[in-house]
Design a protein around this motif. Structure first.
Motif, short mmCIF file in Angstrom:
data_model
loop_
_atom_site.label_atom_id
_atom_site.label_comp_id
_atom_site.label_asym_id
_atom_site.label_seq_id
_atom_site.Cartn_x
_atom_site.Cartn_y
_atom_site.Cartn_z
N ALA A 16 -4.84 29.37 -5.82
CA ALA A 16 -3.87 30.43 -5.52
C ALA A 16 -2.46 30.01 -5.91
N ALA A 17 -2.11 28.77 -5.64
CA ALA A 17 -0.77 28.28 -5.99
C ALA A 17 -0.59 28.25 -7.50
N LEU A 58 12.01 25.51 -15.02
CA LEU A 58 12.73 25.79 -13.78
C LEU A 58 12.04 26.91 -13.00
N ALA A 59 11.63 27.98 -13.70
CA ALA A 59 10.94 29.09 -13.07
C ALA A 59 9.60 28.64 -12.49
N VAL A 64 6.27 27.22 -7.73
CA VAL A 64 5.44 26.29 -6.97
C VAL A 64 6.07 26.05 -5.59
N PHE A 65 7.40 25.84 -5.56
CA PHE A 65 8.09 25.64 -4.29
C PHE A 65 7.93 26.86 -3.38
N LEU A 70 5.65 29.79 1.25
CA LEU A 70 4.89 30.91 1.84
C LEU A 70 3.62 30.43 2.53
N GLN A 71 3.00 29.39 1.98
CA GLN A 71 1.79 28.87 2.61
C GLN A 71 2.08 28.30 4.00
#
Length: 95
Positions: A16-17, A58-59, A64-65, A70-71
């Motif tokens: 999912a990530a 960067l995007a 990922v961050f 959110l997780q």
């Protein structure tokens, strides 16, 4: 939760990530590569390519961050992600 269920949940969270980060990067890349008229920009300037690659990285990093953030904040995502934090042995999937 059994060990097999924990491994499965970790894999689902990792997938999912990756999907989320990939979609964000593609959208950012399309936005960067198109000019105001909506046409793809031409790579005549090598520095433009460097800029695009930098912005895409960067995007991707931000995606990922934000996915990881959110997780931790969304309860249903936390149910999958908490397995990652409960690992007793570090592996490439649990780091």
């Amino acid at each position: 939760m059994t060990k097999d269920e924990a491994i499965s949940a970790t894999r689902i969270g990792a997938i999912a990530a990756c999907v989320s980060a990939g979609i964000s990067s593609v959208v950012a890349g399309i936005a960067i590569l198109t000019d105001a008229g909506g046409e793809l920009a031409v790579f005549n300037d090598p520095l433009y390519v460097v800029d695009v690659v930098f912005l895409l990285l960067l995007a991707f990093d931000f995606a990922v961050f934000f996915t990881h953030y959110l997780q931790h904040k969304v309860p249903i995502l936390w149910e999958f992600h908490k397995v990652h934090h409960s690992a007793e042995v570090l592996t490439p999937l649990t780091v």
